[in-house]
Design a protein around this motif. Structure first.
Motif, PDB file in Angstrom:
ATOM      1  N   THR A   1     -12.885  -1.772   5.992  1.00 26.80           N
ATOM      2  CA  THR A   1     -12.543  -0.902   6.900  1.00 26.80           C
ATOM      3  C   THR A   1     -10.903  -0.700   6.998  1.00 26.80           C
ATOM      4  O   THR A   1     -10.330   0.617   6.929  1.00 26.80           O
ATOM      5  N   ILE A   2      -9.976  -1.762   6.763  1.00 16.39           N
ATOM      6  CA  ILE A   2      -8.743  -1.617   6.490  1.00 16.39           C
ATOM      7  C   ILE A   2      -8.297  -2.228   5.398  1.00 16.39           C
ATOM      8  O   ILE A   2      -8.063  -3.505   5.379  1.00 16.39           O
ATOM      9  N   PRO A   3      -8.252  -1.581   4.210  1.00 17.08           N
ATOM     10  CA  PRO A   3      -7.914  -2.231   2.953  1.00 17.08           C
ATOM     11  C   PRO A   3      -6.454  -2.678   2.782  1.00 17.08           C
ATOM     12  O   PRO A   3      -5.433  -2.148   3.737  1.00 17.08           O
ATOM     13  N   PHE A   4      -5.946  -3.587   1.779  1.00 18.48           N
ATOM     14  CA  PHE A   4      -4.598  -3.978   1.430  1.00 18.48           C
ATOM     15  C   PHE A   4      -3.873  -2.534   0.884  1.00 18.48           C
ATOM     16  O   PHE A   4      -4.544  -1.798   0.153  1.00 18.48           O
TER      17      PHE A   4
ATOM     18  N   THR B   1      -0.581  -1.131  -1.407  1.00 25.14           N
ATOM     19  CA  THR B   1      -0.074  -1.416  -2.949  1.00 25.14           C
ATOM     20  C   THR B   1       0.756  -2.765  -2.886  1.00 25.14           C
ATOM     21  O   THR B   1       0.746  -3.411  -3.912  1.00 25.14           O
ATOM     22  N   ARG B   2       1.144  -3.227  -1.787  1.00 21.50           N
ATOM     23  CA  ARG B   2       1.990  -4.551  -1.790  1.00 21.50           C
ATOM     24  C   ARG B   2       1.089  -5.761  -1.306  1.00 21.50           C
ATOM     25  O   ARG B   2       1.689  -6.710  -0.962  1.00 21.50           O
ATOM     26  N   TYR B   3      -0.204  -5.382  -1.337  1.00 24.21           N
ATOM     27  CA  TYR B   3      -1.152  -6.153  -0.816  1.00 24.21           C
ATOM     28  C   TYR B   3      -0.803  -6.906   0.664  1.00 24.21           C
ATOM     29  O   TYR B   3      -1.024  -8.035   0.945  1.00 24.21           O
ATOM     30  N   GLU B   4      -0.745  -5.800   1.507  1.00 21.06           N
ATOM     31  CA  GLU B   4      -0.420  -5.983   2.770  1.00 21.06           C
ATOM     32  C   GLU B   4      -1.302  -5.142   3.748  1.00 21.06           C
ATOM     33  O   GLU B   4      -1.699  -4.033   3.106  1.00 21.06           O
ATOM     34  N   ARG B   5      -1.684  -5.431   4.763  1.00 19.05           N
ATOM     35  CA  ARG B   5      -2.265  -4.484   5.805  1.00 19.05           C
ATOM     36  C   ARG B   5      -1.939  -4.777   7.074  1.00 19.05           C
ATOM     37  O   ARG B   5      -1.614  -5.917   7.594  1.00 19.05           O
ATOM     38  N   TYR B   6      -1.849  -3.731   7.774  1.00 17.65           N
ATOM     39  CA  TYR B   6      -1.374  -3.654   9.261  1.00 17.65           C
ATOM     40  C   TYR B   6      -2.456  -3.024  10.189  1.00 17.65           C
ATOM     41  O   TYR B   6      -3.336  -1.921   9.840  1.00 17.65           O
TER      42      TYR B   6
END
Length: 473
Positions: free
Chosen positions: A121-124, A126-131
């Motif tokens: 639903t909310i992927p990471f 390019t910096r392997y972060e998700r908000y």
């Protein structure tokens, strides 16, 4: 039927003020929305940067021990992470079967939890972060930043999360927007006042032009005089040129009429003298026609004189003195008739020459005395002001009434009586020119004459005559 424009729509000042006010309001609203939007974006970006910084502090503070358990004591320098249910939390969870450690979290979370959306639903990024934004078990709306970090050489991985209370962000944005709107509202009101003052000052020369035109119409000036701005000076020059052109045309026409009338006076006088020595009925016929011609010539001379006076001098006559003198004369000439006079207020000033008022009112009084049974009433009063007119366009008038208690006239007889030389009663003396002369002289001053049946049953003659304005008098 013509549709009358609203009073404000016909005002140049109102139009300019309205357009300037609308433009200022639209501009301020757009500016307020733009600044508020930009501040929201900046505040949200700063909030996310703060959460990211706190996330890396937690990552740097957590590691694994020999028992493959999570260990560490993150110190983020913010008491909200240690106070319960604040909406500010950090959480570290091990991932995988080869990492059988218990998760770690800040004391502020206690026994609460945060719903975690799946990575589909909310992927990471390019910096392997998700908000993402969610709601904790305490009802706080929180924004979460999440990442995964490999903690040792064996590939043990933990998921790090830091959550911040989004209500703090929204309160900060709301406070900023509120202060911004108040500041812009104050600035807008001040701008509108300054715009109004600037517009009124800028349009003041047009008001000077209007007052100069009023002075010309009142007979106090013959041209537009004074210093005007460069933008208005061409208009002033054209108006002065038009006034000069009209004056020359009127003067030429008036001179021609006067010359013609004067050239006819001598032949008419000769005809009158010759008619006296002729035998009846031919002598009587010639004399009546010659007198009618003389009255008409005198009428045109009076009109030329009135026009000349109106062009050069402001005519003004005190109503009380003239009407009182005429009433005294009529009482002496008609002892059997009672003449009553009412003037309210007594300081009424009529914008006409005295001899013209005497001729107009005298003709009406003679006509009233000729047909009255016992009384003739004379009344003078200000005319009611017409509602809805601009002060610059409204002209003040005086109503002068002469009413007798005679037989009066029917509506069809009134139309006949106003015709030049028309006499309804041939048994009474006269030429039939009196009412016609009254109407002509009155019309030269832009006034009116109306005949109707009065309350006493007799004839009511109502004159609408121009009044002298108080500021002019």
């Amino acid at each position: 039927m013509a549709v009358r424009a609203p009073r404000g729509a016909r005002s140049l000042t109102f139009r300019v003020l309205l357009l300037a006010s609308l433009w200022s309001m639209v501009a301020l609203i757009v500016i307020a929305l733009a600044i508020s939007t930009l501040y929201r974006r900046s505040a949200e970006s700063s909030f996310q940067d703060l959460l990211r910084a706190q996330l890396y502090n937690v990552i740097n503070s957590v590691s694994t021990d020999d028992q493959f358990q999570l260990t560490g004591s993150p110190q983020l320098g913010d008491l909200r992470f240690s106070q319960p249910q604040t909406g500010w939390y950090w959480i570290v969870e091990p991932i995988g079967e080869n990492f059988p450690s218990e998760p770690m979290s800040s004391t502020s979370l206690g026994y609460g939890s945060i719903p975690i959306p799946d990575t589909e639903t909310i992927p990471f990024d390019t910096r392997y972060e998700r908000y993402y934004t969610t709601e904790d078990t305490f009802g706080n709306t929180v924004e979460v930043v999440e990442t995964e970090v490999v903690l040792d050489q064996d590939g043990r991985t933990a998921r790090f999360r830091v959550a911040g209370n989004r209500n703090v962000l929204e309160d900060d944005i709301s406070a900023f927007s509120r202060n911004l709107y108040l500041a812009l509202a104050g600035f807008g009101v001040g701008s509108l006042v300054l715009n109004a003052v600037a517009i009124l000052i800028g349009l003041r020369p047009l008001d000077h032009v209007r007052k100069a035109l009023e002075q010309i119409r009142a007979g106090q000036a013959e041209r537009l005089g004074g210093a005007f701005p460069r933008e208005i000076q061409p208009l002033v020059s054209e108006v002065n040129a038009l006034i000069d052109s009209n004056r020359r045309i009127i003067e030429r026409a008036r001179m021609q009429v006067g010359n013609l009338a004067h050239s006819l006076k001598t032949p008419i006088a000769v005809l009158l003298n010759e008619a006296r020595v002729l035998t009846a009925p031919h002598g009587e016929l010639v004399r009546n026609q010659a007198e009618a011609m003389q009255s008409q010539v005198q009428s045109y001379l009076n009109r030329a004189r009135i026009a000349a006076q109106r062009e050069s001098v402001l005519a003004r006559t005190e109503a009380a003195s003239v009407l009182q003198r005429l009433a005294r004369v009529m009482r002496r000439l008609n002892a059997d008739i009672e003449f009553t006079l009412l003037i309210e207020p007594e300081d009424l000033m009529i914008a006409m020459e005295q001899q013209d008022i005497e001729e107009v009112v005298g003709n009406l009084l003679e006509n009233a005395a000729r047909y009255a049974h016992s009384t003739v009433a004379i009344r003078a009063m200000p005319a009611p002001e017409e509602p809805g007119n601009d002060d610059t366009q409204r002209r003040r008038w005086i109503v002068l009434e002469v009413e007798d208690d005679g037989p009066g006239l029917e509506p069809e007889q009134i139309q006949e009586a106003l015709k030049r030389g028309k006499r309804l009663d041939e048994s009474k003396p006269g030429t039939g020119l009196g009412l016609s002369i009254v109407r002509e002289i009155t019309s030269e001053y832009q006034g009116t004459l109306a005949l109707s049946r009065g309350k006493s049953g007799g004839l009511l003659a109502q004159l609408m005559l121009p009044a002298v304005a108080k500021d002019v008098a």
